[in-house]
Scaffold this active site. Sequence first.
Site, PDB file in Angstrom:
ATOM      1  N   ASN A  65      44.313  35.785  33.775  1.00 29.30           N
ATOM      2  CA  ASN A  65      43.259  36.649  34.126  1.00 29.30           C
ATOM      3  C   ASN A  65      41.982  36.567  33.031  1.00 29.30           C
ATOM      4  O   ASN A  65      42.015  36.420  31.757  1.00 29.30           O
ATOM      5  CB  ASN A  65      43.562  38.410  33.703  1.00 29.30           C
ATOM      6  CG  ASN A  65      44.933  38.509  34.766  1.00 29.30           C
ATOM      7  OD1 ASN A  65      46.035  38.950  34.166  1.00 29.30           O
ATOM      8  ND2 ASN A  65      44.671  38.469  36.133  1.00 29.30           N
ATOM      9  N   ASP A 102      48.345  46.470  28.330  1.00 24.81           N
ATOM     10  CA  ASP A 102      46.978  46.456  28.986  1.00 24.81           C
ATOM     11  C   ASP A 102      46.662  47.878  29.121  1.00 24.81           C
ATOM     12  O   ASP A 102      45.839  48.105  30.157  1.00 24.81           O
ATOM     13  CB  ASP A 102      46.438  45.492  29.836  1.00 24.81           C
ATOM     14  CG  ASP A 102      44.828  45.314  29.868  1.00 24.81           C
ATOM     15  OD1 ASP A 102      44.188  45.602  28.851  1.00 24.81           O
ATOM     16  OD2 ASP A 102      44.514  44.801  30.765  1.00 24.81           O
ATOM     17  N   GLY A 139      42.323  47.194  33.515  1.00 23.27           N
ATOM     18  CA  GLY A 139      43.547  47.443  32.778  1.00 23.27           C
ATOM     19  C   GLY A 139      44.532  47.628  33.392  1.00 23.27           C
ATOM     20  O   GLY A 139      44.437  47.159  34.750  1.00 23.27           O
ATOM     21  N   ASP A 157      52.895  43.208  36.055  1.00 19.29           N
ATOM     22  CA  ASP A 157      52.970  44.397  36.761  1.00 19.29           C
ATOM     23  C   ASP A 157      52.636  43.988  38.272  1.00 19.29           C
ATOM     24  O   ASP A 157      52.818  45.125  39.172  1.00 19.29           O
ATOM     25  CB  ASP A 157      51.794  45.314  36.305  1.00 19.29           C
ATOM     26  CG  ASP A 157      50.381  44.689  36.665  1.00 19.29           C
ATOM     27  OD1 ASP A 157      50.176  43.714  37.056  1.00 19.29           O
ATOM     28  OD2 ASP A 157      49.237  45.524  36.420  1.00 19.29           O
TER      29      ASP A 157
END
Length: 387
Positions: free
Chosen positions: A217, A272, A307, A246
């Site tokens: 990312n 995060d 996030g 996630d």
Amino acid sequence: MSETFAIHAPQLFDGEAMHSDAFVLVRNGVIADVVDEKPDVAVTSLPEGSILAPGFIDLQVNGGGGVMLNDDPSPKTIAKIAAAHLSFGTTSFLPTLISDTRDKMRAAIAAVDAAIAHGERSVIGIHLEGPFLNPERKGVHPQAHIIPARNDDAILLSVLKNGVTLVTLAPEKAPQGFIKELKQRGIIIAAGHTDATAEDIKTAFADGVTGFTHLYNAMSQLNSRAPGAVGACLSDDASFAGIIADGHHVSVEALRIALKAKTAQKLFLVSDAMASLGTEAKSFTLFGEDIHVADGRLATASGTLAGAQLDMASAVRFMVEKAGASIGEALMMATSTPACFIGLDQKIGRITAGLRADFVALDSKLQVVDTWLAGQNNSPSLHRMKA
């Protein structure tokens, strides 16, 4: 008051390997021993099928419990964040400041120092994610706060008195000698929000970069003749990398590739997490912009990821259930590996004599059922038997 007790674990993950039917002896908040036979002290017996593991270590925590470090960098804010994450098994974390002003950076560092001084045991330092990033890879970081580093910023970044300092920066934007000076000052440096070439990263390794922030990312991607930061990370055996497991930030296939390339000894999980973690909030504000919570995904109105709505236990489960990691690999990614990255592996992250007694108890589905921080039980729901 000092206390000596033991925890009986049907399964014990010690940070490196899984063991069966073990007793962990705790004395004055420190692991005294790990033995096979029941000791002559009070014993907490975990239910059959349970796993006792080191408490989770999260090196990227922006917020939780309804608050963000950026909004109010104070010991009170840090305590709220700590409480929110402790309920998900995180016993050590780095409060993380997203790119902000130098004054806000000073305030955040001072708040972390004060929190540690006041006895907030789960706080192990600070993560300054920016502001010395590449605006081409800024993600949700505000453009106005992404600034060039000055040589005297090395002093600002190294004033924390207690705990470790992790700095995320774009190596290609750092002034000459800046990374070397940070390393000399004892700062841990990760490449992130970077458009660096593989050659840039190679130079950064030589200067002192040892890790990557949220692999894949906000960084230059892997191409056949331009490996970028992703390729430089995946092809390097020495560096560490944090990753957000996630299902929104990184695909399952990419998670599998990262685990195979880096192994669980070098790839570690981060949450995060933002303010909404541990709450029922459907939105919150970040730098004046509304961030919406939907189906476990945090994003701006334009769709930019902001996030994560993630805790470490959920990340562990995702790695096992979706990404093909063994339970031991996933737990290592949440415990001993991040401890090694920041040089605290002789204090936390493993269950062995002499380390702090931080534990998480998980059921057979890897759901958190209990935690201990420095030997203190934080959800005393288990049956304690007198030896």
